[in-house]
Structures are given as C-alpha cells and as structure tokens.
Scaffold this motif. Structure first.
Motif, PDB file in Angstrom:
ATOM      1  N   GLN A 145       0.812  -1.207   0.000  1.00 51.95           N
ATOM      2  CA  GLN A 145       0.000   0.000   0.000  1.00 51.95           C
ATOM      3  C   GLN A 145       0.852   1.268   0.000  1.00 51.95           C
ATOM      4  OE1 GLN A 145      -2.729   0.144   3.253  1.00 51.95           O
ATOM      5  NE2 GLN A 145      -4.048   1.624   2.248  1.00 51.95           N
ATOM      6  N   SER A 146       1.993   1.242   0.653  1.00 52.57           N
ATOM      7  CA  SER A 146       2.833   2.427   0.777  1.00 52.57           C
ATOM      8  C   SER A 146       3.246   3.004  -0.578  1.00 52.57           C
ATOM      9  CB  SER A 146       4.053   2.112   1.636  1.00 52.57           C
ATOM     10  OG  SER A 146       4.854   3.249   1.771  1.00 52.57           O
ATOM     11  N   PRO A 147       3.808   2.208  -1.519  1.00 50.34           N
ATOM     12  CA  PRO A 147       4.158   2.785  -2.823  1.00 50.34           C
ATOM     13  C   PRO A 147       2.941   3.303  -3.588  1.00 50.34           C
ATOM     14  CG  PRO A 147       5.237   0.659  -2.531  1.00 50.34           C
ATOM     15  CD  PRO A 147       4.289   0.845  -1.388  1.00 50.34           C
ATOM     16  N   ILE A 148       1.822   2.617  -3.473  1.00 50.32           N
ATOM     17  CA  ILE A 148       0.616   3.045  -4.172  1.00 50.32           C
ATOM     18  C   ILE A 148       0.142   4.384  -3.614  1.00 50.32           C
ATOM     19  CG2 ILE A 148      -1.827   2.488  -4.566  1.00 50.32           C
ATOM     20  CD1 ILE A 148      -0.933  -0.497  -4.602  1.00 50.32           C
ATOM     21  N   THR A 149       0.170   4.509  -2.286  1.00 52.42           N
ATOM     22  CA  THR A 149      -0.232   5.762  -1.643  1.00 52.42           C
ATOM     23  C   THR A 149       0.688   6.901  -2.074  1.00 52.42           C
ATOM     24  OG1 THR A 149      -1.077   4.528   0.257  1.00 52.42           O
ATOM     25  CG2 THR A 149      -0.654   6.866   0.593  1.00 52.42           C
ATOM     26  N   ASN A 150       1.991   6.631  -2.072  1.00 53.81           N
ATOM     27  CA  ASN A 150       2.951   7.656  -2.503  1.00 53.81           C
ATOM     28  C   ASN A 150       2.716   8.050  -3.959  1.00 53.81           C
ATOM     29  OD1 ASN A 150       4.125   7.660   0.017  1.00 53.81           O
ATOM     30  ND2 ASN A 150       5.771   6.257  -0.558  1.00 53.81           N
ATOM     31  N   PHE A 151       2.452   7.077  -4.817  1.00 58.57           N
ATOM     32  CA  PHE A 151       2.183   7.353  -6.226  1.00 58.57           C
ATOM     33  C   PHE A 151       0.929   8.211  -6.375  1.00 58.57           C
ATOM     34  CE2 PHE A 151       0.324   5.933 -10.353  1.00 58.57           C
ATOM     35  CZ  PHE A 151       1.308   6.479 -11.182  1.00 58.57           C
ATOM     36  N   ALA A 152      -0.092   7.893  -5.611  1.00 60.06           N
ATOM     37  CA  ALA A 152      -1.343   8.669  -5.663  1.00 60.06           C
ATOM     38  C   ALA A 152      -1.097  10.106  -5.210  1.00 60.06           C
ATOM     39  CB  ALA A 152      -2.402   8.009  -4.785  1.00 60.06           C
ATOM     40  N   ASN A 156      -1.643  13.413  -7.448  1.00 60.24           N
ATOM     41  CA  ASN A 156      -2.499  14.481  -6.929  1.00 60.24           C
ATOM     42  C   ASN A 156      -1.762  15.819  -6.962  1.00 60.24           C
ATOM     43  OD1 ASN A 156      -4.888  15.527  -5.814  1.00 60.24           O
ATOM     44  ND2 ASN A 156      -4.031  15.390  -3.745  1.00 60.24           N
ATOM     45  N   GLN A 157      -0.494  15.828  -6.570  1.00 63.58           N
ATOM     46  CA  GLN A 157       0.290  17.069  -6.595  1.00 63.58           C
ATOM     47  C   GLN A 157       0.466  17.576  -8.018  1.00 63.58           C
ATOM     48  OE1 GLN A 157       3.872  16.029  -4.501  1.00 63.58           O
ATOM     49  NE2 GLN A 157       2.968  16.363  -2.479  1.00 63.58           N
ATOM     50  N   ILE A 158       0.709  16.648  -8.954  1.00 64.02           N
ATOM     51  CA  ILE A 158       0.851  17.042 -10.360  1.00 64.02           C
ATOM     52  C   ILE A 158      -0.451  17.652 -10.854  1.00 64.02           C
ATOM     53  CG2 ILE A 158       1.125  16.141 -12.722  1.00 64.02           C
ATOM     54  CD1 ILE A 158       3.127  14.103 -11.501  1.00 64.02           C
ATOM     55  N   GLY A 162      -0.879  21.360 -12.123  1.00 63.35           N
ATOM     56  CA  GLY A 162      -1.397  21.582 -13.477  1.00 63.35           C
ATOM     57  C   GLY A 162      -2.601  22.489 -13.448  1.00 63.35           C
ATOM     58  N   GLY A 163      -3.458  22.308 -12.476  1.00 68.52           N
ATOM     59  CA  GLY A 163      -4.641  23.152 -12.347  1.00 68.52           C
ATOM     60  C   GLY A 163      -4.254  24.568 -12.001  1.00 68.52           C
ATOM     61  N   ALA A 164      -3.263  24.756 -11.149  1.00 65.45           N
ATOM     62  CA  ALA A 164      -2.803  26.094 -10.768  1.00 65.45           C
ATOM     63  C   ALA A 164      -2.151  26.775 -11.944  1.00 65.45           C
ATOM     64  CB  ALA A 164      -1.831  26.010  -9.594  1.00 65.45           C
ATOM     65  N   ASP A 165      -1.334  26.033 -12.713  1.00 68.17           N
ATOM     66  CA  ASP A 165      -0.690  26.603 -13.898  1.00 68.17           C
ATOM     67  C   ASP A 165      -1.736  27.023 -14.921  1.00 68.17           C
ATOM     68  OD1 ASP A 165       1.776  26.202 -12.772  1.00 68.17           O
ATOM     69  OD2 ASP A 165       2.234  24.370 -13.915  1.00 68.17           O
ATOM     70  N   GLY A 166      -2.758  26.211 -15.105  1.00 62.57           N
ATOM     71  CA  GLY A 166      -3.826  26.527 -16.067  1.00 62.57           C
ATOM     72  C   GLY A 166      -4.578  27.777 -15.652  1.00 62.57           C
ATOM     73  N   GLN A 167      -4.787  27.974 -14.333  1.00 62.53           N
ATOM     74  CA  GLN A 167      -5.495  29.163 -13.869  1.00 62.53           C
ATOM     75  C   GLN A 167      -4.643  30.404 -14.076  1.00 62.53           C
ATOM     76  OE1 GLN A 167      -6.455  28.270  -9.788  1.00 62.53           O
ATOM     77  NE2 GLN A 167      -8.175  26.928 -10.329  1.00 62.53           N
ATOM     78  N   GLN A 168      -3.332  30.267 -13.868  1.00 61.80           N
ATOM     79  CA  GLN A 168      -2.426  31.408 -14.053  1.00 61.80           C
ATOM     80  C   GLN A 168      -2.388  31.809 -15.516  1.00 61.80           C
ATOM     81  OE1 GLN A 168       1.310  30.126 -12.407  1.00 61.80           O
ATOM     82  NE2 GLN A 168       0.675  30.503 -10.292  1.00 61.80           N
ATOM     83  N   GLU A 169      -2.351  30.805 -16.438  1.00 58.06           N
ATOM     84  CA  GLU A 169      -2.336  31.108 -17.856  1.00 58.06           C
ATOM     85  C   GLU A 169      -3.637  31.800 -18.276  1.00 58.06           C
ATOM     86  OE1 GLU A 169      -1.498  27.512 -20.025  1.00 58.06           O
ATOM     87  OE2 GLU A 169       0.454  27.259 -19.048  1.00 58.06           O
TER      88      GLU A 169
END
Length: 173
Positions: A145-152, A156-158, A162-169
C-alpha cells in the motif's frame, strides 16, 4: 487392567488422535514450576489464540501419536509434559507459550511438530519468534500500500500544480 480402565484410556487416546488429525502443529512443554494463577492466565492466553492446551499421561500420548506426523515427539514425552495444539495458525502454540515462558521464567519447550516438520527445543524457540499470519499479512499489505499511496500523492500534486498553472495562464490572457 480391567476392561473399564482400558476403555477409559482408549477414549483419551482417541481424543488425542482426533486432535492430531486436525492439528497444524503440536508443541510439547515442561509446564512445571508455575502457580495455579499463572497456569490459568496461560490457558486464557492460549484460548484467545485458539490453541488447545492439555496435559496427558505420556504413555497415552505416545500411543496416540504412533503412525502420525507427530510420532517424532515420542522421545520428548518424558516427565511433566503438556501439549498445545493449533488447528488454524501453525505458529500460535509456540508464539503464545514463548510469551508465557519469558514472563514466568519457569517452563520450557521440549519440542514440537509444525506443519509436519519436527523441531527440537531451539527450533521451536525460533518458530515462536515468527509473527502471526495476520501480522504478516498486515505488514505485507502495508508494504504494498505504501508505494501506491505515494504514487497517488504524486499524481495528486501534479494535478494540483497543473490546475494552478492553467489558472495562471487563463488569468494572463
């Protein structure tokens, strides 16, 4: 020996055989030196771990184990002996009895058979240190579960970046 006495002994031999047929493991200990209160506390711990613990006459136990996977225990069935059987968790008798032995510093392992393999006193002591099946499964699931949680989290951060970059653009246009 009277017929009634022989029949009583045969009932006990049959009881032991029945337990052995179902058992994944059987551990023999020298139980001497503990108080009645300590014995009661030990039996309670064993019951909670679904371990069947009984003191039998050595001669009857030896007759019962003849021709079974547990026959290798015959030489240790001398002096005070008790047998702990487990039907589900093969390491449970050794693990629980080891805790009790460490607490009371009085009893000791003689030997055991775990999943058809004979272990002497030292071998059973090593078996006692193996975590329970449930603990091993929980550790395994946690490690998966640990690697899966870290991957998630990374995904989520990406997505958040991406959402923040899109709002700035969009704001810049």
């Amino acid at each position: 020996m009277s017929k009634a006495a022989w029949q009583e002994k045969q009932v006990i031999i049959d009881e032991i055989k029945e337990k052995l047929e179902k058992a994944q493991s059987a551990v023999v200990i020298d139980y001497m030196g503990i108080t009645v209160a300590q014995a009661d506390a030990m039996r309670k711990k064993l019951r909670e771990a679904d371990v069947d613990y009984t003191v039998y006459k050595n001669t009857l136990a030896k007759r019962a184990i003849q021709g079974t996977d547990f026959e290798s225990l015959a030489p240790v069935l001398e002096g005070p002996s008790a047998i702990a059987f487990s039907y589900d968790d093969a390491t449970a008798p050794a693990r629980v009895l080891n805790e009790v032995i460490e607490d009371y510093k009085k009893m000791e392992f003689k030997a055991g058979v775990v999943e058809g393999e004979f272990f002497d006193k030292d071998g059973i002591t090593k078996i006692a240190k193996i975590p329970s099946r449930d603990t091993l499964i929980a550790k395994f699931m946690g490690s998966i579960q640990s690697p899966i949680t870290n991957f998630a989290r990374v995904l989520n951060q990406i997505a958040e970046q991406g959402g923040a970059d899109g709002q700035q653009e969009a704001a810049a246009e």
